[in-house]
Design an enzyme around this catalytic site. Structure first.
Site, PDB file in Angstrom:
ATOM      1  CB  ALA A  73      -0.952   0.002   1.190  1.00 64.28           C
ATOM      2  CB  THR A  74       4.115   2.179   1.573  1.00 69.43           C
ATOM      3  OG1 THR A  74       3.689   1.907   2.907  1.00 69.43           O
ATOM      4  CG2 THR A  74       5.035   3.384   1.564  1.00 69.43           C
ATOM      5  CG  ASN A 153      -3.653   3.221  10.131  1.00 64.97           C
ATOM      6  OD1 ASN A 153      -4.184   4.164   9.558  1.00 64.97           O
ATOM      7  ND2 ASN A 153      -2.511   3.340  10.790  1.00 64.97           N
ATOM      8  CD  GLN A 181      -5.647  -1.555   8.823  1.00 64.27           C
ATOM      9  OE1 GLN A 181      -6.258  -2.561   9.181  1.00 64.27           O
ATOM     10  NE2 GLN A 181      -4.366  -1.384   9.065  1.00 64.27           N
ATOM     11  CG  HIS A 203       1.400  -6.714   5.154  1.00 65.05           C
ATOM     12  ND1 HIS A 203       1.542  -6.315   6.454  1.00 65.05           N
ATOM     13  CD2 HIS A 203       1.530  -5.605   4.398  1.00 65.05           C
ATOM     14  CE1 HIS A 203       1.767  -5.009   6.483  1.00 65.05           C
ATOM     15  NE2 HIS A 203       1.750  -4.557   5.240  1.00 65.05           N
ATOM     16  CB  CYS A 328       8.488   3.559  19.083  1.00 66.46           C
ATOM     17  SG  CYS A 328       7.480   3.264  20.532  1.00 66.46           S
TER      18      CYS A 328
HETATM   19  C1  PLP Z   1      -0.569  -0.844   6.544  1.00 64.78           C
HETATM   20  C2  PLP Z   1      -1.143   0.366   5.955  1.00 64.78           C
HETATM   21  C3  PLP Z   1      -0.496   1.036   4.912  1.00 64.78           C
HETATM   22  C4  PLP Z   1       0.852   0.602   4.382  1.00 64.78           C
HETATM   23  O1  PLP Z   1       0.771  -0.647   3.783  1.00 64.78           O
HETATM   24  P1  PLP Z   1       2.086  -1.472   3.409  1.00 64.78           P
HETATM   25  O2  PLP Z   1       1.589  -2.539   2.528  1.00 64.78           O
HETATM   26  O3  PLP Z   1       2.633  -1.980   4.702  1.00 64.78           O
HETATM   27  O4  PLP Z   1       3.028  -0.560   2.729  1.00 64.78           O
HETATM   28  C5  PLP Z   1      -1.111   2.145   4.376  1.00 64.78           C
HETATM   29  N1  PLP Z   1      -2.297   2.578   4.837  1.00 64.78           N
HETATM   30  C6  PLP Z   1      -2.946   1.960   5.830  1.00 64.78           C
HETATM   31  C7  PLP Z   1      -4.266   2.474   6.280  1.00 64.78           C
HETATM   32  C8  PLP Z   1      -2.390   0.836   6.421  1.00 64.78           C
HETATM   33  O5  PLP Z   1      -3.036   0.245   7.420  1.00 64.78           O
END
Ligand code: PLP
Length: 388
Positions: A73-74, A153, A181, A203, A328
């Site tokens: 997602a990033t 999240n 999410q 994931h 953190c």
């Molecule tokens: C986990 C998360 C991300 C980032 O996802 P990754 O796959 O770990 O890069 C972005 N937005 C939300 C709301 C998330 O919970």
């Protein structure tokens, strides 16, 4: 490994055994590169990738050629925001986001600020909701993009994407939705909600780490993005790099399972969440739920524990895998920007715990967690009372 009870499913989820099984052949005998057009190994891998693409598209009402695989997602969010900003910068340099967005959104926009873009950050109400009048009022003639996440999240609070989409569409602004999410946990149709860009990840939905996808609307209106990674022209030139076939297959399988079980899992995780909140609040006073109680992810409970020291709370709950309202980063501890945006003080944000209940949690685990939380909080409060 006996690491205790895992209630941090918003952070990541275990891979579903059926997903692992689906992936395995693509690590070994079916190892071909889906970009190899001239032999059977390549065709076999490409077929598996296209099947996964179809599963993702079907899950959100899109067509397969609107789905682009990324590393998560990033990356999807970075590509959506920076790619749109670069493409449409001659039409405007103003972007609107919500204060409670994930850091992937906040920091992508921060990077754009350095490149001459202006970012408006919309406040949320104390229950975590965005008032759509705020969104409407933030638009200017030079606004090109708005980012409104589906489910938060930290608090699980669900935004009204249909309303946000209608507001954006009628103002000619593209809408990017971070659905990391909510994907396969809440239904979403990109057409009825007027979503133009949608980011998901493997994931958080019982799929593997390192794979995600971006939906990019192809018509009514077409969204064009400037690629952020250059190379062999994979993913129709938008995201170069050989696709990790096993991960793509795993993501597809995770989506297939998640969509099939969505209704059942909503009911089950909601019951476990209510059991957790009620169990804790029946025995302890001064425990407050952060975020709207109903319009939130069924598996989410974010609780603030009054009258104790937040830093000792997480330490006291060591046999429970949960997250605190403090993030953190390296050496320093920052109170959650999400809880702060909802009007909590830094002290209360730090005394908050996020419980994320998932597919593999049991009622027994919830009862164990409730017992541990009650014991820990009572002990910490007694100690604090003795110290004053
Ligand atoms: C986990 C998360 C991300 C980032 O996802 P990754 O796959 O770990 O890069 C972005 N937005 C939300 C709301 C998330 O919970």
């Amino acid at each position: 490994m006996n690491a205790g009870i895992y209630l941090d499913n918003h952070s990541t989820t275990p891979v579903d055994p059926q997903v692992i099984e689906a992936m395995l052949p693509y690590f070994s005998e079916r190892f071909g590169n889906p970009a190899s057009r001239s032999h059977a190994y390549g065709w076999d891998a490409a077929k598996a990738v296209e099947h996964a693409r179809e599963l993702l598209a079907n899950a959100i009402g899109a067509t397969p050629h609107e789905i682009y695989f990324t590393s998560g997602a990033t990356e999807s969010i970075n590509l959506a925001i920076k790619g749109a900003a670069e493409m449409y910068r001659s039409q405007g340099r103003h972007i609107v986001i919500v204060a409670t967005e994930h850091n992937a959104v906040l920091d992508s926009c921060l990077a754009l600020e350095g490149a001459g873009f202006e970012i408006s950050v919309l406040p949320v109400q104390s229950d975590g909701h965005l008032h759509m009048d705020e969104l409407r009022a933030a638009f200017r003639p030079d606004t090109i993009l708005a980012c409104v996440m589906h489910a938060n999240n930290e608090t699980g609070v669900i935004h009204d994407i249909r309303l946000a989409g209608a507001v954006c569409r009628s103002n000619g602004v593209f809408l990017m939705v971070d659905a990391a999410q909510s994907f396969t946990k809440l239904p979403i149709d990109v057409n009825t909600t007027c979503v133009d860009l949608l980011a998901v990840t493997g994931h958080k939905i019982y799929g593997p780490k390192g794979i995600g996808a971006l939906y990019v609307r192809r018509k009514n209106p077409q969204v064009r993005l400037v690629p952020q990674i250059h190379g062999g022209g994979h993913e129709r030139g938008l995201r170069s790099g050989s696709l990790p076939t096993p991960l793509v297959v795993g993501l597809g399988k995770a989506v297939e399972i998640g969509m099939g079980r969505m209704d059942d899992e909503q009911v089950r995780t909601l019951a476990l969440r209510e059991r957790l909140i009620d169990g804790i609040q029946t025995s302890l006073s001064g425990v407050e739920l952060n975020g709207d109680r109903n319009l939130r992810l069924p598996g989410n409970a974010n609780l603030t524990f009054h009258d104790l020291d937040g830093s000792s709370l997480l330490a006291g709950l060591a046999s429970l895998s949960v997250s605190s309202g403090a993030a953190c980063s390296a050496a320093d501890v920052q109170p959650s920007h999400v809880l702060m945006a909802m009007g909590r003080t830094a002290e209360l944000a730090n005394a908050s715990i996020r419980f994320g209940i998932g597919r593999f949690n049991t009622a027994r685990e919830i009862d164990g967690a409730v017992k541990l939380v009650i014991e820990t909080v009572e002990r910490l409060r007694k100690r604090r009372l003795a110290a004053t």
